[in-house]
Design a protein around this motif. Structure first.
Motif, PDB file in Angstrom:
ATOM      1  N   GLU A  86      -2.013  -7.591  -8.601  1.00 12.58           N
ATOM      2  CA  GLU A  86      -3.352  -7.466  -8.027  1.00 12.58           C
ATOM      3  C   GLU A  86      -3.777  -8.789  -7.391  1.00 12.58           C
ATOM      4  N   MET A  90      -4.876  -9.356  -3.470  1.00  9.03           N
ATOM      5  CA  MET A  90      -6.141  -9.972  -3.056  1.00  9.03           C
ATOM      6  C   MET A  90      -5.893 -11.246  -2.254  1.00  9.03           C
ATOM      7  N   ALA A  96      -8.501  -4.849  -2.797  1.00 10.24           N
ATOM      8  CA  ALA A  96      -8.530  -4.487  -4.209  1.00 10.24           C
ATOM      9  C   ALA A  96      -7.572  -3.317  -4.425  1.00 10.24           C
TER      10      ALA A  96
END
Length: 162
Positions: A86, A90, A96
């Protein structure tokens, strides 16, 4: 580039598109519950990296297709692949989880991501449905226009059989 900036870019470049606003969706199962105008053109996106964390790839396929990463690796001559974190998502594309889209590479300032798009998106009518960097909408556009946008930005795009 956020959702509105994506829409502005498409307008500024006079690229045909349609927008379907909807509740936030995080996977293909949730999207299937929404009435969309071109279900055959909806895209599933996988953001992956190689085992050395040097190369990042976005794999875009039709929503009903499964991607075998081992087979993909063999066909496209990459190192072993796994899903990117993640944080990487980002940091590199400003996205997201649940909002992964080829349009996210427009935020890739280091041109780290190579995009692989399933060649079947070029079949008639040649449409693709992707998030506009936000999972509360799907933007429908011609696949060739999306490829051109990504290439103009500076990222590599390859149309492949998946």
């Amino acid at each position: 580039m956020d959702k509105q900036e994506v829409y502005n870019l498409l307008e500024r470049k006079n690229i045909w598109h349609e927008v379907t606003e909807h509740r936030a969706v995080y996977n293909m199962a949730e999207l299937s519950e929404i009435d969309i105008p071109y279900p055959e053109a909806d895209a599933k996106n996988l953001f992956v990296r190689d085992d050395k964390k040097r190369n990042y790839y976005l794999i875009t396929v039709k929503g009903n297709k499964r991607v075998d990463l081992k087979e993909f690796r063999k066909r496209n001559h990459t190192r072993p692949l796994s899903f990117a974190s993640e944080n990487d998502l980002m940091d590199i594309m400003g996205l997201a989880p649940g909002s992964v889209t080829p349009l996210g590479v427009l935020n890739d300032r280091g041109f780290k991501v190579k995009v692989f798009i399933d060649r079947s998106f070029m079949d008639t009518p040649g449409l693709i449905g992707v998030h506009p960097n936000d999972n509360t909408a799907t933007v429908w556009l011609k696949t060739e226009d999306m490829v051109s946008l990504i290439e103009e930005h500076g990222n590599q795009v390859e149309l492949v059989q998946i």
